[in-house]
Design a protein around this motif. Structure first.
Motif, PDB file in Angstrom:
ATOM      1  N   HIS A  81     -87.367  -2.965   3.245  1.00  0.00           N
ATOM      2  CA  HIS A  81     -85.967  -3.113   2.825  1.00  0.00           C
ATOM      3  C   HIS A  81     -85.873  -3.447   1.341  1.00  0.00           C
ATOM      4  O   HIS A  81     -84.928  -3.044   0.669  1.00  0.00           O
ATOM      5  N   ALA A  84     -86.498  -0.199  -0.557  1.00  0.00           N
ATOM      6  CA  ALA A  84     -85.300   0.641  -0.479  1.00  0.00           C
ATOM      7  C   ALA A  84     -84.253   0.162  -1.480  1.00  0.00           C
ATOM      8  O   ALA A  84     -83.634   0.959  -2.184  1.00  0.00           O
ATOM      9  N   ARG A  85     -84.074  -1.163  -1.556  1.00  0.00           N
ATOM     10  CA  ARG A  85     -83.052  -1.689  -2.467  1.00  0.00           C
ATOM     11  C   ARG A  85     -83.436  -1.510  -3.929  1.00  0.00           C
ATOM     12  O   ARG A  85     -82.575  -1.503  -4.807  1.00  0.00           O
ATOM     13  N   HIS A  96     -85.306   8.687  11.900  1.00  0.00           N
ATOM     14  CA  HIS A  96     -84.832   7.324  12.170  1.00  0.00           C
ATOM     15  C   HIS A  96     -83.351   7.134  11.852  1.00  0.00           C
ATOM     16  O   HIS A  96     -82.966   6.206  11.148  1.00  0.00           O
ATOM     17  N   PHE A  98     -79.307   6.484  13.163  1.00  0.00           N
ATOM     18  CA  PHE A  98     -78.690   5.597  14.137  1.00  0.00           C
ATOM     19  C   PHE A  98     -77.937   6.482  15.121  1.00  0.00           C
ATOM     20  O   PHE A  98     -76.821   6.929  14.840  1.00  0.00           O
ATOM     21  N   TYR A 112     -76.032   0.556   1.932  1.00  0.00           N
ATOM     22  CA  TYR A 112     -76.175  -0.881   2.138  1.00  0.00           C
ATOM     23  C   TYR A 112     -76.928  -1.541   0.990  1.00  0.00           C
ATOM     24  O   TYR A 112     -77.899  -0.984   0.526  1.00  0.00           O
ATOM     25  N   ARG A 154     -78.095  10.266   4.011  1.00  0.00           N
ATOM     26  CA  ARG A 154     -78.138   8.809   4.085  1.00  0.00           C
ATOM     27  C   ARG A 154     -79.004   8.241   2.963  1.00  0.00           C
ATOM     28  O   ARG A 154     -78.644   7.255   2.324  1.00  0.00           O
TER      29      ARG A 154
ATOM     30  N   GLU B 174     -86.456   0.635  12.242  1.00  0.00           N
ATOM     31  CA  GLU B 174     -87.128   1.228  11.085  1.00  0.00           C
ATOM     32  C   GLU B 174     -86.106   1.928  10.177  1.00  0.00           C
ATOM     33  O   GLU B 174     -86.162   1.798   8.949  1.00  0.00           O
ATOM     34  N   GLY B 175     -85.163   2.634  10.797  1.00  0.00           N
ATOM     35  CA  GLY B 175     -84.105   3.271  10.019  1.00  0.00           C
ATOM     36  C   GLY B 175     -83.314   2.243   9.226  1.00  0.00           C
ATOM     37  O   GLY B 175     -82.953   2.463   8.063  1.00  0.00           O
ATOM     38  N   ALA B 176     -83.049   1.094   9.848  1.00  0.00           N
ATOM     39  CA  ALA B 176     -82.304   0.040   9.168  1.00  0.00           C
ATOM     40  C   ALA B 176     -83.065  -0.460   7.945  1.00  0.00           C
ATOM     41  O   ALA B 176     -82.494  -0.652   6.868  1.00  0.00           O
ATOM     42  N   ARG B 177     -84.371  -0.649   8.108  1.00  0.00           N
ATOM     43  CA  ARG B 177     -85.174  -1.123   6.971  1.00  0.00           C
ATOM     44  C   ARG B 177     -85.129  -0.108   5.839  1.00  0.00           C
ATOM     45  O   ARG B 177     -85.058  -0.483   4.663  1.00  0.00           O
ATOM     46  N   LEU B 178     -85.161   1.184   6.193  1.00  0.00           N
ATOM     47  CA  LEU B 178     -85.107   2.225   5.161  1.00  0.00           C
ATOM     48  C   LEU B 178     -83.790   2.192   4.402  1.00  0.00           C
ATOM     49  O   LEU B 178     -83.705   2.658   3.273  1.00  0.00           O
ATOM     50  N   CYS B 179     -82.745   1.643   5.041  1.00  0.00           N
ATOM     51  CA  CYS B 179     -81.448   1.546   4.363  1.00  0.00           C
ATOM     52  C   CYS B 179     -81.354   0.266   3.527  1.00  0.00           C
ATOM     53  O   CYS B 179     -80.310  -0.005   2.928  1.00  0.00           O
ATOM     54  N   GLY B 180     -82.393  -0.551   3.534  1.00  0.00           N
ATOM     55  CA  GLY B 180     -82.353  -1.783   2.749  1.00  0.00           C
ATOM     56  C   GLY B 180     -81.900  -2.991   3.555  1.00  0.00           C
ATOM     57  O   GLY B 180     -81.591  -4.040   2.983  1.00  0.00           O
ATOM     58  N   ILE B 181     -81.849  -2.842   4.880  1.00  0.00           N
ATOM     59  CA  ILE B 181     -81.405  -3.951   5.727  1.00  0.00           C
ATOM     60  C   ILE B 181     -82.632  -4.758   6.166  1.00  0.00           C
ATOM     61  O   ILE B 181     -83.639  -4.186   6.578  1.00  0.00           O
ATOM     62  N   ASN B 182     -82.522  -6.071   6.079  1.00  0.00           N
ATOM     63  CA  ASN B 182     -83.624  -6.948   6.477  1.00  0.00           C
ATOM     64  C   ASN B 182     -83.398  -7.403   7.926  1.00  0.00           C
ATOM     65  O   ASN B 182     -82.557  -8.263   8.181  1.00  0.00           O
TER      66      ASN B 182
END
Lengths: 242, 285
Positions: A81, A84-85, A96, A98, A112, A154, B174-182
């Motif tokens: 994360h 990514a940021r 992956h 949602f 995000y 995305r 894993e998708g969430a982590r790729l979006c920068g979510i912890n």
């Protein structure tokens, strides 16, 4: 390696990276760089270690040796994360997404922790008009090609400085694979830096300026796309030419 | 009959709020929080103690809610650390055992230290007719708070970036982590939120019936049934299941008797597992 000035530091520097699973390295001492505005391909067959290498770079797994620097910062031990940021967007082969969320919500999460700007959303819809039509559809109910568009869209929502794609043509029919590469070519023309792992070598070399051949977890060959495309070994192994 | 259904819906929304915390904690981290009801009772008893110590009732409730939320937060950051390091079945089992142990500890402590303490918030005033049914002010306030909390939760999950981030971790970590979510941060936040919501249910319940130190297991059981019927990890499923079970509860106690209600609810849960193992909404978040 390329004609860039040695003074400007590359956007991504991977040096001597080794990585693997359960104590067994799959990737050995891999070193390469990606400069700003570059399009670089990592080519190799199934099981060569491309995915492991990419997962290590983006922080999904820990390396066993070497360092990764991105935009001047050491990201070797950073979590996915955090990477990514920092502006490195990774599109894995399995995408992956949602599945129970709309295309729109998937894209929103791409930005995000910020709220996405309308311009950014419009840009993604311009690149993939199909997504604008399917905005409210759940991502999980879409076809493979459409899901790939959502995944790339995305990743673009975060306005990344580097877009990393692992086999974006996985599971796509040849026509759709070519379309996916057309979209990537358009992004590249806009100046986006792209790092791509691919076993469909002709497509990858057509997009990239230069490439690295990964075999058994080691870089065996490096060069411009033209050099690689005319290399007899590459032609034999990946381009189906004797 | 109309009264039973109306009562059932209000009760069901409370069930939903109770189940949603359990379902989210499980959906995010694979931890089945068997001390969920104990956190609710802990917050309720702290509310009662604060009130007895002289605080006005609203600040006393705020203290109780804050304590339950903090308990959730601290649990996630301490007891759950070794659990999150595991994967798959070992994670589920260790989480289950640790939370079960914690439930016993909280129950034991409360019974030992405050055996006769209970929270009972009495609100006076004449009954007010709603849709032709006369309702007590206490149940009306309880309903209003429950509906407001439920609506806020739905809005949070549907409309805010943070809410979407929570759902994204449940759907694809894993998708969430790729979006920068912890995911770790999301889990901590949800554990705290689930403690808060559980305590809120206990507080609203205490407006119609006392909440005693031994009620923890009842709340946990209810939350578990709601989460199973709604599908573990599903927010809208928990609310839908809560309302269905609330109506089942009031109608069966109206026509058969209170003794049968828990059995009816367990039957509903068992039937759900047989017919739709992933819950009434089929495991949607």
């Amino acid at each position: 390696m390329t004609g860039r000035s040695p003074l400007s530091e590359p956007l991504l520097t991977v040096s001597d990276v080794s990585a693997g699973y359960l104590g067994e390295d799959v990737v050995h001492d891999v070193t390469f760089t990606v400069g700003e505005g570059d399009a670089v391909a990592i080519i190799g067959s199934n099981g060569a270690g491309k995915t492991t290498l990419f997962r290590t770079i983006c922080g999904m797994m820990q390396n066993t040796g070497g360092t990764v620097t991105f935009g001047g910062t050491d990201i070797t031990t950073a979590g996915a994360h955090q990477v990514a940021r920092a502006g490195l967007a990774y599109v894995p082969a399995e995408r992956h997404l949602f599945p129970e969320m709309s295309v729109r919500d998937n894209l929103i999460l791409g930005a995000y922790p910020d709220r996405p700007s309308a311009e950014r959303m419009a840009l993604v819809f311009e690149l993939f008009p199909r997504l604008a039509e399917r905005e409210r559809q759940h991502a999980g109910t879409m076809s493979g090609g459409e899901q790939q568009m959502v995944a790339v869209g995305r990743a673009l929502m975060s306005e990344p400085t580097l877009l990393m794609l692992d086999e974006p043509t996985t599971g796509l029919a040849p026509k759709l694979a070519a379309e996916a590469y057309q979209a990537l070519a358009a992004l590249r023309e806009q100046g986006l830096t792209v790092l791509i792992a691919e076993q469909q070598v002709p497509l990858a070399l057509a997009l990239a300026d230069r490439g690295y051949v990964l075999e058994n977890g080691r870089i065996q060959l490096a060069g411009t796309s033209e050099e690689l495309a005319s290399n007899p070994d590459v032609r034999r192994a990946y381009l189906g030419v004797a | 009959m109309k009264a039973a259904i109306l009562d059932g819906i209000v009760l069901g929304l409370q069930y939903g709020l109770l189940g949603v915390g359990l379902t989210l904690v499980y959906g995010l981290g694979g931890v089945l929080n068997l001390a969920h009801g104990q956190l609710a009772v802990l917050g309720a008893i702290i509310t009662a103690l604060s009130f007895d110590a002289g605080l006005p009732i609203v600040p006393a409730i705020a203290v109780g809610l804050a304590c339950a939320a903090t308990a959730g937060l601290v649990l996630d950051l301490t007891l759950m650390r070794p659990v999150y390091r595991l994967r798959g079945e070992p994670r589920v089992l260790l989480g289950l055992l640790l939370m079960l142990g914690l439930a016993f500890i909280i129950d034991g402590f409360l019974v030992w230290r405050y055996p006769i303490q209970s929270l009972s918030i009495r609100i006076g005033g004449d009954p007010i007719p709603i849709l032709g049914v006369r309702m007590r002010t206490g149940s009306l306030i309880a309903s209003a708070v429950t509906i407001a909390a439920g609506a806020s939760l739905v809005a949070f999950f549907r409309l805010t970036t943070a809410g979407r981030a929570v759902r994204s971790v449940i759907q694809d970590e894993e998708g969430a982590r790729l979006c920068g979510i912890n995911p770790a941060r999301v889990r901590t936040f949800i554990f705290a939120l689930s403690g808060f919501l559980a305590c809120l249910v206990a507080v609203t319940r205490s407006m119609t019936a006392p909440v005693t130190v031994t009620n923890g297991i009842d709340f946990t059981t209810l939350a578990l049934i709601v989460a199973v019927v709604g599908g573990l990890g599903s927010v809208s499923g928990a609310f839908l299941a809560g309302i269905v079970l609330g109506i089942v509860n009031t109608i069966s106690s109206f026509y058969i008797g209170t003794y049968i209600t828990t059995i009816m609810l367990l039957v509903a849960a068992a039937l759900t597992i047989v017919i739709r193992p992933s819950g009434i909404l089929g495991g949607r978040t």
